[in-house]
Design a protein around this motif. Sequence first.
Motif, mmCIF file in Angstrom:
data_model
loop_
_atom_site.group_PDB
_atom_site.id
_atom_site.type_symbol
_atom_site.label_atom_id
_atom_site.label_comp_id
_atom_site.label_asym_id
_atom_site.label_seq_id
_atom_site.Cartn_x
_atom_site.Cartn_y
_atom_site.Cartn_z
ATOM 1 N N LEU A 1 0.823 -1.207 0.000
ATOM 2 C CA LEU A 1 0.000 0.000 0.000
ATOM 3 C C LEU A 1 0.854 1.253 0.000
ATOM 4 N N GLU A 2 2.011 1.183 0.647
ATOM 5 C CA GLU A 2 2.919 2.332 0.615
ATOM 6 C C GLU A 2 3.438 2.556 -0.807
ATOM 7 N N ALA A 3 3.785 1.457 -1.492
ATOM 8 C CA ALA A 3 4.255 1.575 -2.873
ATOM 9 C C ALA A 3 3.150 2.112 -3.781
ATOM 10 N N ALA A 4 1.914 1.646 -3.581
ATOM 11 C CA ALA A 4 0.792 2.128 -4.381
ATOM 12 C C ALA A 4 0.551 3.622 -4.139
ATOM 13 N N SER A 5 0.695 4.041 -2.891
ATOM 14 C CA SER A 5 0.506 5.452 -2.557
ATOM 15 C C SER A 5 1.581 6.319 -3.217
ATOM 16 N N ARG A 6 2.828 5.835 -3.199
ATOM 17 C CA ARG A 6 3.908 6.590 -3.852
ATOM 18 C C ARG A 6 3.656 6.707 -5.344
ATOM 19 N N GLN A 7 3.227 5.605 -5.964
ATOM 20 C CA GLN A 7 2.956 5.624 -7.405
ATOM 21 C C GLN A 7 1.847 6.613 -7.737
ATOM 22 N N ALA A 8 0.802 6.631 -6.917
ATOM 23 C CA ALA A 8 -0.294 7.574 -7.140
ATOM 24 C C ALA A 8 0.191 9.016 -7.011
ATOM 25 N N SER A 9 1.092 9.254 -6.055
ATOM 26 C CA SER A 9 1.639 10.600 -5.875
ATOM 27 C C SER A 9 2.465 11.027 -7.077
ATOM 28 N N TYR A 10 3.284 10.073 -7.610
ATOM 29 C CA TYR A 10 4.082 10.387 -8.794
ATOM 30 C C TYR A 10 3.176 10.726 -9.982
ATOM 31 N N GLU A 11 2.125 9.944 -10.157
ATOM 32 C CA GLU A 11 1.226 10.176 -11.283
ATOM 33 C C GLU A 11 0.518 11.513 -11.150
ATOM 34 N N LEU A 12 0.117 11.858 -9.915
ATOM 35 C CA LEU A 12 -0.532 13.149 -9.685
ATOM 36 C C LEU A 12 0.431 14.291 -9.963
ATOM 37 N N ALA A 13 1.694 14.120 -9.553
ATOM 38 C CA ALA A 13 2.694 15.154 -9.800
ATOM 39 C C ALA A 13 2.935 15.323 -11.291
#
Length: 229
Positions: free
Chosen positions: A206-218
Amino acid sequence: MKKGLRLALFLAFPSAIGLMLPADSQADAIDQPIEDVQNSDLGVGSLTVTEEELLPLFPQVEGANLEKRNFRLPADFEGEANLVFIAFRRLHQAEFETWLPFAKELVESHRGLRFYQLPTISIRGGMARYFINEGMRRSIPDPKAREVTITLYLEKEPFLQALDIPDEESIHVLLVGKEGRIHWRAQGALNESSAAGLERAVARRLEAASRQASYELADLSLGAIGGFE
């Protein structure tokens, strides 16, 4: 070393670990983070692979839950991380129930986690399926439990091979990411080691998924600022 041979060695590597270790140790070995495996004393640190190459995929299968909703898996798993219990025999229900309170607790405390029970049965005719499904519906009166119970009628051998499951003697427990990759596994009844391993694996996924979502949003934000679509 050619790329194809290098990938083949890594695909064979997790199975070799499982064969060499006792059952109680298999979950801990597979639960190791990718970087720990690569830097361990197992003789593979010199090979370079990505996480995508190392982790297996859940095979594409179809089934229906006990509320008669059709699923195409793994695409229809609804969590960022999905705890999947694969059972083959009626007596496996007892092993599943050792996991159930802990699974519910994890789902309540991790927003992106879901769990599913997959009774896995050899291909049967329509009438046989009807009686099996109706029997399971009567034995599971809770609608929420029926929603997450997805019966698979399939050719077992390719399914077992794809998941590296050697036999049907116990339940198998998988943590499957939204992309269909298997990030952790165990088998049999819940014990202290498998509980700790699962908790770590859920947190990492879930931490990895959250980081990926943050990168995509950025990336989307930068594109908007720069005038790109």
